[in-house]
Design a protein around this motif. Structure first.
Motif, PDB file in Angstrom:
ATOM      1  N   VAL A 294       0.840  -1.196   0.000  1.00 33.82           N
ATOM      2  CA  VAL A 294       0.000   0.000   0.000  1.00 33.82           C
ATOM      3  C   VAL A 294       0.876   1.248   0.000  1.00 33.82           C
ATOM      4  N   GLN A 295       1.931   1.251   0.816  1.00 34.65           N
ATOM      5  CA  GLN A 295       2.846   2.396   0.838  1.00 34.65           C
ATOM      6  C   GLN A 295       3.464   2.609  -0.543  1.00 34.65           C
ATOM      7  N   GLY A 296       3.845   1.537  -1.210  1.00 32.14           N
ATOM      8  CA  GLY A 296       4.411   1.644  -2.564  1.00 32.14           C
ATOM      9  C   GLY A 296       3.407   2.211  -3.546  1.00 32.14           C
ATOM     10  N   LEU A 297       2.171   1.763  -3.472  1.00 34.40           N
ATOM     11  CA  LEU A 297       1.113   2.260  -4.350  1.00 34.40           C
ATOM     12  C   LEU A 297       0.893   3.756  -4.129  1.00 34.40           C
ATOM     13  N   ILE A 298       0.795   4.162  -2.887  1.00 33.60           N
ATOM     14  CA  ILE A 298       0.590   5.577  -2.562  1.00 33.60           C
ATOM     15  C   ILE A 298       1.757   6.416  -3.066  1.00 33.60           C
ATOM     16  N   HIS A 299       2.972   5.937  -2.874  1.00 30.21           N
ATOM     17  CA  HIS A 299       4.162   6.651  -3.343  1.00 30.21           C
ATOM     18  C   HIS A 299       4.162   6.764  -4.869  1.00 30.21           C
ATOM     19  N   ASN A 300       3.925   5.633  -5.551  1.00 37.79           N
ATOM     20  CA  ASN A 300       3.962   5.612  -7.012  1.00 37.79           C
ATOM     21  C   ASN A 300       2.885   6.489  -7.654  1.00 37.79           C
ATOM     22  N   LYS A 301       1.767   6.633  -6.987  1.00 36.92           N
ATOM     23  CA  LYS A 301       0.662   7.444  -7.518  1.00 36.92           C
ATOM     24  C   LYS A 301       0.726   8.898  -7.023  1.00 36.92           C
ATOM     25  N   GLY A 302       1.713   9.214  -6.172  1.00 32.91           N
ATOM     26  CA  GLY A 302       1.845  10.575  -5.669  1.00 32.91           C
ATOM     27  C   GLY A 302       0.688  10.990  -4.772  1.00 32.91           C
ATOM     28  N   LEU A 303       0.248  10.080  -3.926  1.00 36.01           N
ATOM     29  CA  LEU A 303      -0.943  10.323  -3.110  1.00 36.01           C
ATOM     30  C   LEU A 303      -0.641  10.621  -1.646  1.00 36.01           C
ATOM     31  N   SER A 304       0.624  10.848  -1.321  1.00 36.17           N
ATOM     32  CA  SER A 304       0.951  11.099   0.090  1.00 36.17           C
ATOM     33  C   SER A 304       0.918  12.577   0.408  1.00 36.17           C
TER      34      SER A 304
END
Length: 132
Positions: A122-132
């Protein structure tokens, strides 16, 4: 706003953990997650509730729900975790599969490892999508 659906068969473990992590870690207003199952169980697996409670996430009110085309129509991404061919096809919806073991009935040490893998993905997905 990006809507992500995390789906597994019973919506009683992996997908519930993933949605909880996503909603905790993604920037409010940028994205949201829901979880669902193709054959929803009656309740979350107790071992999943226990390991999430250990890290301060309370899933005691979470209820398994059915993954429907209606639910998926306004989503942009569907992350599957073991539902395979039983997941509905929704035109235009990007689908990704995370091969994560089902935590049902496993010893807590193994469920913790699954929890940590889910969080990492989930952390990787959020990082890759620029959602943090």
């Amino acid at each position: 706003m990006l809507k992500v659906i995390f789906a597994c068969v019973h919506n009683a473990g992996r997908s519930q953990m993933a949605a909880a992590f996503f909603n905790q870690l993604a920037a409010p207003g940028k994205a949201e997650a829901v979880s669902a199952g193709t054959e929803p169980g009656e309740r979350l697996h107790p071992e999943v509730q226990a390991v999430m409670q250990e890290i301060g996430i309370d899933l005691s009110r979470a209820k398994p729900q059915k993954l429907t085309e209606e639910m998926a129509k306004d989503a942009q991404l569907l992350i599957t975790m073991g539902c395979g061919d039983k997941c509905p096809y929704v035109p235009g919806l990007r689908i990704d599969d995370w091969p994560i073991p089902d935590p049902k009935g496993l010893p807590l040490v193994e469920v913790r490892a699954i929890r940590d893998e889910v969080k990492s993905r989930v952390q990787g997905l959020i990082h890759n999508k620029g959602l943090s």
